[in-house]
Scaffold this motif. Structure first.
Motif, PDB file in Angstrom:
ATOM      1  N   LEU A 244      49.073  49.939 -35.735  1.00 41.56           N
ATOM      2  CA  LEU A 244      48.221  48.744 -35.818  1.00 41.56           C
ATOM      3  C   LEU A 244      47.185  48.921 -36.938  1.00 41.56           C
ATOM      4  CD1 LEU A 244      47.638  47.973 -32.025  1.00 41.56           C
ATOM      5  CD2 LEU A 244      49.164  46.783 -33.602  1.00 41.56           C
ATOM      6  N   ASP A 245      46.623  50.138 -37.032  1.00 43.64           N
ATOM      7  CA  ASP A 245      45.657  50.407 -38.113  1.00 43.64           C
ATOM      8  C   ASP A 245      46.330  50.188 -39.465  1.00 43.64           C
ATOM      9  OD1 ASP A 245      43.698  51.126 -36.307  1.00 43.64           O
ATOM     10  OD2 ASP A 245      44.180  53.269 -36.379  1.00 43.64           O
ATOM     11  N   GLY A 246      47.538  50.722 -39.591  1.00 44.61           N
ATOM     12  CA  GLY A 246      48.267  50.624 -40.857  1.00 44.61           C
ATOM     13  C   GLY A 246      48.539  49.180 -41.240  1.00 44.61           C
ATOM     14  N   ALA A 247      48.723  48.340 -40.226  1.00 45.33           N
ATOM     15  CA  ALA A 247      49.036  46.930 -40.503  1.00 45.33           C
ATOM     16  C   ALA A 247      47.757  46.100 -40.633  1.00 45.33           C
ATOM     17  CB  ALA A 247      49.904  46.369 -39.378  1.00 45.33           C
ATOM     18  N   GLY A 248      46.610  46.749 -40.449  1.00 44.92           N
ATOM     19  CA  GLY A 248      45.344  46.012 -40.562  1.00 44.92           C
ATOM     20  C   GLY A 248      45.079  45.093 -39.375  1.00 44.92           C
ATOM     21  N   THR A 249      45.702  45.398 -38.226  1.00 45.28           N
ATOM     22  CA  THR A 249      45.448  44.593 -37.011  1.00 45.28           C
ATOM     23  C   THR A 249      44.274  45.223 -36.266  1.00 45.28           C
ATOM     24  OG1 THR A 249      47.804  44.129 -36.856  1.00 45.28           O
ATOM     25  CG2 THR A 249      46.509  43.742 -34.874  1.00 45.28           C
ATOM     26  N   SER A 250      43.175  44.495 -36.146  1.00 43.50           N
ATOM     27  CA  SER A 250      42.033  45.141 -35.487  1.00 43.50           C
ATOM     28  C   SER A 250      42.111  44.987 -33.978  1.00 43.50           C
ATOM     29  CB  SER A 250      40.703  44.633 -36.043  1.00 43.50           C
ATOM     30  OG  SER A 250      40.753  43.254 -36.152  1.00 43.50           O
ATOM     31  N   TYR A 251      41.558  45.969 -33.293  1.00 41.14           N
ATOM     32  CA  TYR A 251      41.614  46.019 -31.831  1.00 41.14           C
ATOM     33  C   TYR A 251      40.472  46.884 -31.333  1.00 41.14           C
ATOM     34  CZ  TYR A 251      43.516  50.601 -32.863  1.00 41.14           C
ATOM     35  OH  TYR A 251      43.669  51.883 -33.349  1.00 41.14           O
ATOM     36  N   VAL A 252      40.171  46.769 -30.049  1.00 38.66           N
ATOM     37  CA  VAL A 252      39.261  47.739 -29.443  1.00 38.66           C
ATOM     38  C   VAL A 252      40.021  48.440 -28.318  1.00 38.66           C
ATOM     39  CG1 VAL A 252      37.074  46.584 -29.956  1.00 38.66           C
ATOM     40  CG2 VAL A 252      38.317  45.962 -27.906  1.00 38.66           C
ATOM     41  N   VAL A 253      39.816  49.743 -28.208  1.00 36.88           N
ATOM     42  CA  VAL A 253      40.433  50.451 -27.095  1.00 36.88           C
ATOM     43  C   VAL A 253      39.548  50.206 -25.885  1.00 36.88           C
ATOM     44  CG1 VAL A 253      41.010  52.716 -26.150  1.00 36.88           C
ATOM     45  CG2 VAL A 253      41.506  52.201 -28.550  1.00 36.88           C
ATOM     46  N   ASP A 254      40.168  49.688 -24.823  1.00 37.55           N
ATOM     47  CA  ASP A 254      39.411  49.375 -23.620  1.00 37.55           C
ATOM     48  C   ASP A 254      39.967  50.220 -22.478  1.00 37.55           C
ATOM     49  OD1 ASP A 254      38.260  48.382 -21.375  1.00 37.55           O
ATOM     50  OD2 ASP A 254      38.756  46.274 -21.746  1.00 37.55           O
TER      51      ASP A 254
END
Ligand code: HAM
Length: 414
Positions: A244-254
């Motif tokens: 996901l980081d490589g694809a530039g998809t942002s997220y938060v680990v919850d």
């Protein structure tokens, strides 16, 4: 006059002006699924009740309280589908899709039913679109399905979306963790809400979802599974995140993320939109490596998601204008009716949208109606066989060539 009948509680009608925004959403989803090779599957709106009891899980709210279950005339217990994943896994096994090249990538869209308390964004009949990637445990599949939904929401322009990501580990890791979590809950039983207390041994994870203040306090110091992931589970989660980081998809680990279905293992995720109020989850899903085996099939890893169509539409809150019509055939003299009808059909065959007056309006009324439906050109058929072509935008009108009416309506400026 209003009818004495109303749509049942928790259901709604989709009127034409709402259907347009829906059609745009569905077209975007279909396109995104097709581009990634997810082929469409449709399963029945009802299934054997046992499928959901076994698939979704007896400890879930869905199975305990929310299913529309009925007996058919043959005494079989059937249930209107509350979700799609169990049905798709049933179809995958029933039709031997496990013998095809894996993974099998499927997409779907349709109505689902849950007997919930209705409120904005929560209905008893709602619609989901979803995708399932069955037959691989590769983290690439997890990242792919997450990105499908994130692309869709981005393409539609859904505002203020946040992706929350968690992992539940494998079944074994989860079992050990759940014992510790239960111990933590039992140690603080007095501070928990009644609902959570009663379900400590049935579904302790749901305590993370509670709104109750006492329970929330207890959960602040509760162990989380994310912090304990080990070995292959930890590697899998790290790889999903790296993809996901490589694809530039942002997220938060919850670490406190939980989902209302029992079948999840490893990756779980949820897309939320803070514009939606209480029902803020637009869509979510995760990996369900044990479900197909649970339903009597071979051990088969899988991952997928579903999103609520109504929630996406609520978040978008947009009106899609009517596409208008290319042509309207106005009848200046009743004798021209057969010609008008034939011409409308000919224009439609030529790929244009064309309407003809069906209401017996006078010429003035017909022009007004053509304007109302957004017709770009109006052809007025006159008694003597001549015709006038009117451009509704400029208001210009000129005689049309009676031998070339379709061409006249199709091209060029009138
Ligand atoms: P779910 O979280 O139960 O997951 O539902 C998915 C989405 O359906 C929710 O995020 C929400 O947007 C919408 N939804 C659920 N209930 C309602 C309701 N009563 N009214 C309106 N919208 C609703 C599943 O169903 C899983 N099958 C997802 C999945 C697929 N996991 C793996 N593959």
């Amino acid at each position: 006059m209003a009818s004495k009948y109303q749509a049942p509680r928790g259901t709604f009608d989709i009127l034409p002006e709402q259907a347009r925004a829906r059609a745009r959403l569905e077209a975007a989803a279909t396109e995104i699924f097709a581009r990634a090779g997810y082929e469409s599957i449709a399963t029945p709106a009802f299934e054997d009740t046992a499928l959901f009891e076994r698939g979704v899980g007896r400890s879930t709210d869905i199975v305990r309280k929310e299913m529309f279950t009925f007996e058919d005339k043959g005494g079989r217990s059937l249930t209107l589908r509350p979700e799609g994943t169990a049905s798709i896994c049933r179809a995958y096994l029933e039709h031997g899709l496990h013998k095809q090249a894996q993974p099998v990538k499927l997409s779907y869209l349709g109505p689902f039913f849950r007997h919930e308390r209705p409120q904005a964004g929560r209905y008893r009949q709602f619609h989901q679109l979803g995708a399932e990637c069955i037959g691989t445990d590769s983290p690439l599949a997890d990242a792919e399905v997450i990105m499908l939904l994130s692309d869709l929401l981005e393409e539609l322009g859904v505002p203020a979306v946040e992706l929350r990501l968690g992992s539940l580990g494998s079944f074994e890791a989860r079992r050990a963790y759940l014992e510790d979590l239960k111990a933590h809950l039992h140690a603080h039983e007095g501070e928990l809400s009644k609902d959570v207390r009663e379900r400590i041994d049935i579904n302790p994870l749901r305590a993370f979802d509670s709104d109750d203040e006492g329970t929330r306090g207890v959960m602040e110091s509760a162990p989380t599974i994310v912090e304990r992931l080990e070995g292959e589970d930890a590697e899998h989660f790290a790889e999903v995140r790296a993809l996901l980081d490589g694809a530039g998809t942002s997220y938060v680990v919850d670490p406190t993320l939980v989902r209302g279905l029992d079948y999840y293992t490893r990756t779980i995720f949820s897309f939320v939109c803070d514009r939606l109020g209480a029902q803020s989850e637009i869509g979510g899903g995760g990996r369900y490596d044990g479900l197909i085996e649970q339903l009597g099939g071979p051990s088969t890893p899988a991952v997928g998601f579903a999103a609520g169509i109504e929630r996406i539409l609520l978040a978008l809150d947009e009106e899609v204008p009517t596409a208008g019509r290319d042509a309207f055939i106005a009848i200046a003299d009743a004798g021209q009716r057969p010609r008008a009808m034939a011409l409308a059909v000919e224009l439609r065959h030529a790929g244009l949208s064309a309407e003809v007056d069906l209401a017996g309006r006078g010429l003035k009324g017909q022009l007004k109606h053509a304007n109302r439906i957004g017709a770009r050109r109006v052809l007025i058929l006159e008694a003597d066989g001549n015709a006038q072509l009117r451009d509704m935008e400029s208001g210009e009108q000129r005689p049309a060539d009676p031998g070339k009416l379709v061409d006249e309506m199709r091209g060029g400026n009138p």
